[in-house]
Design a protein around this motif. Structure first.
Motif, PDB file in Angstrom:
ATOM      1  N   GLN A  45      -7.732 -59.570 -90.183  1.00 31.59           N
ATOM      2  CA  GLN A  45      -6.878 -60.756 -90.269  1.00 31.59           C
ATOM      3  C   GLN A  45      -5.600 -60.486 -91.054  1.00 31.59           C
ATOM      4  N   HIS A  46      -4.615 -61.306 -90.766  1.00 34.53           N
ATOM      5  CA  HIS A  46      -3.351 -61.187 -91.476  1.00 34.53           C
ATOM      6  C   HIS A  46      -2.810 -62.605 -91.703  1.00 34.53           C
ATOM      7  N   SER A  58      -2.005 -67.672 -89.601  1.00 40.66           N
ATOM      8  CA  SER A  58      -3.066 -66.663 -89.655  1.00 40.66           C
ATOM      9  C   SER A  58      -3.207 -66.033 -88.285  1.00 40.66           C
ATOM     10  N   THR A  59      -3.189 -64.714 -88.270  1.00 40.11           N
ATOM     11  CA  THR A  59      -3.454 -64.013 -87.017  1.00 40.11           C
ATOM     12  C   THR A  59      -4.586 -63.021 -87.259  1.00 40.11           C
ATOM     13  N   GLY A  60      -5.287 -62.681 -86.219  1.00 41.51           N
ATOM     14  CA  GLY A  60      -6.386 -61.727 -86.358  1.00 41.51           C
ATOM     15  C   GLY A  60      -6.630 -61.030 -85.041  1.00 41.51           C
ATOM     16  N   VAL A  72      -4.268 -66.366 -82.743  1.00 42.18           N
ATOM     17  CA  VAL A  72      -3.339 -67.076 -83.633  1.00 42.18           C
ATOM     18  C   VAL A  72      -3.928 -68.446 -83.948  1.00 42.18           C
ATOM     19  N   ASP A  73      -4.229 -68.667 -85.223  1.00 44.99           N
ATOM     20  CA  ASP A  73      -4.835 -69.934 -85.666  1.00 44.99           C
ATOM     21  C   ASP A  73      -3.717 -70.958 -85.864  1.00 44.99           C
ATOM     22  N   LEU A  74      -3.650 -71.975 -85.030  1.00 42.76           N
ATOM     23  CA  LEU A  74      -2.586 -72.982 -85.156  1.00 42.76           C
ATOM     24  C   LEU A  74      -3.002 -74.052 -86.165  1.00 42.76           C
TER      25      LEU A  74
END
Ligand SMILES: Nc1nc2c(ncn2[C@@H]2O[C@H](COP(=O)(O)OP(=O)(O)OP(=O)(O)O)[C@@H](O)[C@H]2O)c(=O)[nH]1
Ligand SMILES: [Mg+2]
Length: 248
Positions: A45-46, A58-60, A72-74
């Motif tokens: 994750q980033h 947050s992206t993973g 991509v967590d919106l």
């Protein structure tokens, strides 16, 4: 010069090579999006901010059968009308970054409320999977959902999950693979408005510059936004696509 998808995505800080499929995770607040996100991506994750905004991004990454995906967590939202920064971020990402698939995480114990957002997302993109989460909560409240019927009515896959325990995540991955990599085409249910509104939608669609806009944005949705008097979409089109939509 035609706008490249990679340039559009770069405006959202999504800089993955062409082979990686982009998956958006959308839904109302508190439906378990981050739990689904963690279940899919584990430690890869980033986190940062959405470009120019004080909203957390947050992206993973994860893979299915050797194919790479960027999730991509919106932000959690109730609608796509851009009344808040969170709603604007989610709408712009779905509309302009064109995720290969949008997973809508829904609270199975509060279906009616969650469907509002799902129907709005389905007006922008047809590449949608519904992750019907909190199935255990629904069961506790004695709510029974006919998942197959829901999927047939909505025209998109519906995967029941209990993200907290990981139940259904494997099935969700299978479905993601089918839609993102086998490019299965879906035909989601679209809200049919009153006859006079439908007539207005059609007359606006005729005025939209076909060459410039329709290949990039769903014209029906654009017409609906025009009827809504939603000027923020005009700004989005100018900023992301660098064109004048002509409808507004
Ligand atoms: N019982 C149950 N709890 C769950 C399930 N999935 C997530 N939760 C819990 O629900 C709460 C909210 O989960 P999150 O993943 O933070 O939800 P979210 O949608 O990311 O929330 P926001 O980012 O605030 O919108 C947490 O306490 C989770 O552990 C599930 O399937 N069943
Ligand atoms: Mg969250």
């Amino acid at each position: 010069m035609p706008i490249e998808l990679r340039d559009l995505r770069a405006k959202f800080n999504i800089n993955k090579c062409d082979k990686t499929k982009i998956i958006a995770l959308a839904g109302n607040p508190n439906t378990g999006k981050s739990t689904v996100f963690n279940a899919l991506t584990g430690l890869r994750q980033h986190t940062g901010n959405w470009p120019g905004k004080t909203v957390l991004q947050s992206t993973g990454q994860f893979s299915i059968r050797n194919k790479e995906y960027l999730l991509v967590d919106l932000p959690g939202i109730y609608s796509l009308s851009p009344h808040s920064l969170d709603e604007l971020v989610a709408r712009d990402f779905i509309c302009f970054a064109k995720p290969d698939v949008t997973v809508i995480v829904m609270d199975a114990s509060s279906l009616a409320r969650n469907l509002k957002l799902a129907l709005q997302i389905m007006e922008i993109t047809s590449s949608v999977i519904i992750c019907l989460n909190l199935i255990d909560e629904a069961k506790r409240k004695k709510i029974k959902i006919d998942v197959r019927r829901l999927s047939e009515e909505l025209g998109v896959p519906v995967i029941p999950t209990i993200a907290r325990t990981g139940k259904g995540i494997k099935e969700l991955k299978n479905e993601l693979y089918k839609i993102a990599d086998e490019e299965r085409v879906l035909k989601p249910y679209l809200v049919n408005y009153d006859a006079d509104i439908e007539a207005q939608i059609n007359s606006i669609i005729k005025k939209i510059d076909v060459n410039l806009v329709t290949s990039l944005i769903n014209p029906r949705w654009l017409a609906l936004k025009s009827l809504d008097n939603d000027l923020s979409i005009k700004e989005g089109i100018k900023y992301y696509l660098n064109i004048d939509s002509g409808v507004y």
